[in-house]
Design an enzyme around this catalytic site. Sequence first.
Site, PDB file in Angstrom:
ATOM      1  N   GLU A  56     -15.897  20.863 -33.583  1.00 11.16           N
ATOM      2  CA  GLU A  56     -16.660  20.337 -32.446  1.00 11.16           C
ATOM      3  C   GLU A  56     -17.989  19.827 -32.984  1.00 11.16           C
ATOM      4  O   GLU A  56     -18.624  20.488 -33.834  1.00 11.16           O
ATOM      5  CB  GLU A  56     -16.874  21.443 -31.415  1.00 11.16           C
ATOM      6  CG  GLU A  56     -17.403  20.942 -30.096  1.00 11.16           C
ATOM      7  CD  GLU A  56     -18.846  21.302 -29.796  1.00 11.16           C
ATOM      8  OE1 GLU A  56     -19.333  20.921 -28.724  1.00 11.16           O
ATOM      9  OE2 GLU A  56     -19.501  21.958 -30.638  1.00 11.16           O
ATOM     10  N   HIS A  58     -27.433  19.900 -32.127  1.00  9.40           N
ATOM     11  CA  HIS A  58     -27.198  20.417 -30.771  1.00  9.40           C
ATOM     12  C   HIS A  58     -28.396  20.279 -29.842  1.00  9.40           C
ATOM     13  O   HIS A  58     -28.302  19.702 -28.766  1.00  9.40           O
ATOM     14  CB  HIS A  58     -26.767  21.891 -30.836  1.00  9.40           C
ATOM     15  CG  HIS A  58     -26.581  22.483 -29.479  1.00  9.40           C
ATOM     16  ND1 HIS A  58     -27.606  23.085 -28.782  1.00  9.40           N
ATOM     17  CD2 HIS A  58     -25.492  22.531 -28.662  1.00  9.40           C
ATOM     18  CE1 HIS A  58     -27.157  23.488 -27.603  1.00  9.40           C
ATOM     19  NE2 HIS A  58     -25.883  23.172 -27.507  1.00  9.40           N
ATOM     20  N   LYS A  97     -23.940  14.594 -26.440  1.00  6.61           N
ATOM     21  CA  LYS A  97     -24.938  15.607 -26.051  1.00  6.61           C
ATOM     22  C   LYS A  97     -26.152  14.923 -25.424  1.00  6.61           C
ATOM     23  O   LYS A  97     -26.750  14.043 -26.041  1.00  6.61           O
ATOM     24  CB  LYS A  97     -25.320  16.419 -27.292  1.00  6.61           C
ATOM     25  CG  LYS A  97     -26.363  17.478 -27.080  1.00  6.61           C
ATOM     26  CD  LYS A  97     -25.949  18.506 -26.055  1.00  6.61           C
ATOM     27  CE  LYS A  97     -25.071  19.601 -26.579  1.00  6.61           C
ATOM     28  NZ  LYS A  97     -24.587  20.501 -25.483  1.00  6.61           N
ATOM     29  N   GLU A 121     -18.715  15.824 -28.781  1.00 12.21           N
ATOM     30  CA  GLU A 121     -19.495  15.994 -27.555  1.00 12.21           C
ATOM     31  C   GLU A 121     -20.643  15.000 -27.521  1.00 12.21           C
ATOM     32  O   GLU A 121     -21.467  14.954 -28.438  1.00 12.21           O
ATOM     33  CB  GLU A 121     -20.053  17.420 -27.431  1.00 12.21           C
ATOM     34  CG  GLU A 121     -20.853  17.545 -26.124  1.00 12.21           C
ATOM     35  CD  GLU A 121     -21.480  18.900 -25.869  1.00 12.21           C
ATOM     36  OE1 GLU A 121     -21.111  19.890 -26.536  1.00 12.21           O
ATOM     37  OE2 GLU A 121     -22.356  18.963 -24.983  1.00 12.21           O
ATOM     38  N   ASP A 146     -17.337  30.074 -32.540  1.00 15.75           N
ATOM     39  CA  ASP A 146     -18.141  30.053 -33.769  1.00 15.75           C
ATOM     40  C   ASP A 146     -17.374  30.704 -34.929  1.00 15.75           C
ATOM     41  O   ASP A 146     -17.730  30.525 -36.090  1.00 15.75           O
ATOM     42  CB  ASP A 146     -19.447  30.840 -33.568  1.00 15.75           C
ATOM     43  CG  ASP A 146     -20.404  30.170 -32.586  1.00 15.75           C
ATOM     44  OD1 ASP A 146     -20.080  29.075 -32.078  1.00 15.75           O
ATOM     45  OD2 ASP A 146     -21.487  30.752 -32.318  1.00 15.75           O
ATOM     46  N   HIS A 182     -16.598  25.640 -33.264  1.00 18.01           N
ATOM     47  CA  HIS A 182     -17.742  25.192 -32.464  1.00 18.01           C
ATOM     48  C   HIS A 182     -18.948  24.830 -33.338  1.00 18.01           C
ATOM     49  O   HIS A 182     -19.490  25.680 -34.039  1.00 18.01           O
ATOM     50  CB  HIS A 182     -18.111  26.351 -31.522  1.00 18.01           C
ATOM     51  CG  HIS A 182     -19.261  26.082 -30.622  1.00 18.01           C
ATOM     52  ND1 HIS A 182     -20.393  26.857 -30.618  1.00 18.01           N
ATOM     53  CD2 HIS A 182     -19.445  25.143 -29.672  1.00 18.01           C
ATOM     54  CE1 HIS A 182     -21.230  26.406 -29.704  1.00 18.01           C
ATOM     55  NE2 HIS A 182     -20.679  25.374 -29.108  1.00 18.01           N
ATOM     56  N   ARG A 183     -19.332  23.549 -33.328  1.00 18.54           N
ATOM     57  CA  ARG A 183     -20.397  23.018 -34.199  1.00 18.54           C
ATOM     58  C   ARG A 183     -20.034  23.274 -35.676  1.00 18.54           C
ATOM     59  O   ARG A 183     -20.895  23.544 -36.509  1.00 18.54           O
ATOM     60  CB  ARG A 183     -21.754  23.642 -33.872  1.00 18.54           C
ATOM     61  CG  ARG A 183     -22.114  23.657 -32.386  1.00 18.54           C
ATOM     62  CD  ARG A 183     -23.444  24.308 -32.098  1.00 18.54           C
ATOM     63  NE  ARG A 183     -23.603  24.640 -30.678  1.00 18.54           N
ATOM     64  CZ  ARG A 183     -24.553  25.398 -30.160  1.00 18.54           C
ATOM     65  NH1 ARG A 183     -25.486  25.893 -30.945  1.00 18.54           N
ATOM     66  NH2 ARG A 183     -24.598  25.654 -28.866  1.00 18.54           N
ATOM     67  N   ASP A 192     -21.765  17.934 -31.959  1.00 15.53           N
ATOM     68  CA  ASP A 192     -22.723  17.479 -30.940  1.00 15.53           C
ATOM     69  C   ASP A 192     -23.375  16.194 -31.438  1.00 15.53           C
ATOM     70  O   ASP A 192     -24.066  16.207 -32.461  1.00 15.53           O
ATOM     71  CB  ASP A 192     -23.812  18.540 -30.732  1.00 15.53           C
ATOM     72  CG  ASP A 192     -23.245  19.817 -30.156  1.00 15.53           C
ATOM     73  OD1 ASP A 192     -22.664  19.770 -29.063  1.00 15.53           O
ATOM     74  OD2 ASP A 192     -23.385  20.880 -30.806  1.00 15.53           O
TER      75      ASP A 192
HETATM   76  O1  G3P Z   1     -17.663  22.386 -26.815  1.00 13.61           O
HETATM   77  C1  G3P Z   1     -18.239  23.172 -25.860  1.00 13.61           C
HETATM   78  C2  G3P Z   1     -19.639  23.630 -26.152  1.00 13.61           C
HETATM   79  O2  G3P Z   1     -20.097  23.080 -27.325  1.00 13.61           O
HETATM   80  C3  G3P Z   1     -20.557  23.327 -25.046  1.00 13.61           C
HETATM   81  O3  G3P Z   1     -21.762  23.994 -25.158  1.00 13.61           O
HETATM   82  O4  G3P Z   1     -24.167  24.083 -25.602  1.00 13.61           O
HETATM   83  O5  G3P Z   1     -22.566  24.677 -27.383  1.00 13.61           O
HETATM   84  O6  G3P Z   1     -22.839  22.316 -26.717  1.00 13.61           O
HETATM   85  P1  G3P Z   1     -22.875  23.748 -26.278  1.00 13.61           P
HETATM   86 CA    CA Z   2     -21.303  21.317 -28.150  1.00 13.51          CA
END
Ligand code: G3P
Ligand code: CA
Length: 282
Positions: free
Chosen positions: A70, A85, A146, A144, A270, A43-44, A72
């Site tokens: 992932e 993000h 965003k 994503e 994470d 994640h990120r 953003d």
């Molecule tokens: O990939 C899912 C997740 O990233 C969505 O929430 O706020 O971390 O972008 P957020």
């Molecule tokens: Ca995200």
Amino acid sequence: MKRILSIMVMSVLLMSLFTIPAFAAEGGEPAVQEQQQVVNVAHRGASGHAPENTMAAFEKALEMKADYIEIDVQMTKDGELIAIHDTTVDRTTDGTGFVGDFTLEEIQQLDAGSWFSEEFAGEQIPTFEEIVDTYRGKVGLLIELKSPGLYPGIEEKVANVLMERNMHRPDNNKIIIQSFNHDSVQTSKQLLPNIPHGVLAGMSWADVTDEQLQEFAAYADYFNPNRNFVDKNLVERVHQAGMDIYAYTVREQEHADQLFEAGVDGIITDFPEYVYDFPGQK
Ligand code: G3P
Ligand code: CA
């Protein structure tokens, strides 16, 4: 007689080839290849270990053997795609202000690493193209869009980056585009019909109906919900609608274990190390 015997021996050998896997695991457990596998999404980037949405975090994810990173994606004032993000730079850099008020040159002068640790001082906000060019073919990309409402045309810009590199082909199954903005997902799907898309679903979708899941499935391949409303029943209903389910965001081992039990297809975390130890996981 010799010939008949050798045919019999060959037959037994051939039969055993097909039956051994069924008995391969002890205690009647399914053979390894039948066990549940969960896609491990950093994640990120591996953002528990390095500053989110930086090359350091993506590099760490690769090192930790995540299946996907992932990212953003937002846009600068001069129309460049970058990874960050929040819609302001305040939390993750030494600057202040809205992302969309900076040019690429200005935003790349900010320090996107020190807030996390001095070890990462000087880390820059990367461009989307830099990320794609560095990691395509090495790790999956969960992209994503965003806050796309703030950036008219962002779907086309992302599509162009992928098309210029011939990454929009039907067999390119390690790219997924997702967003909380479902209109944006539909726009992107029209531009890139061969790339799988996902709808992100926050807590306001906790009571999602089968009819709504079917509506999503008309253009999405993934229903990616907040982990807090995931259970076996939801997973089954998402599968029945014809989609896969990747849940976000795991920051504790216990939560990864719960999602594994619920039968999700992917875990967005994470900490990629929390997704390693499930039975059958590679
Ligand atoms: O990939 C899912 C997740 O990233 C969505 O929430 O706020 O971390 O972008 P957020
Ligand atoms: Ca995200």
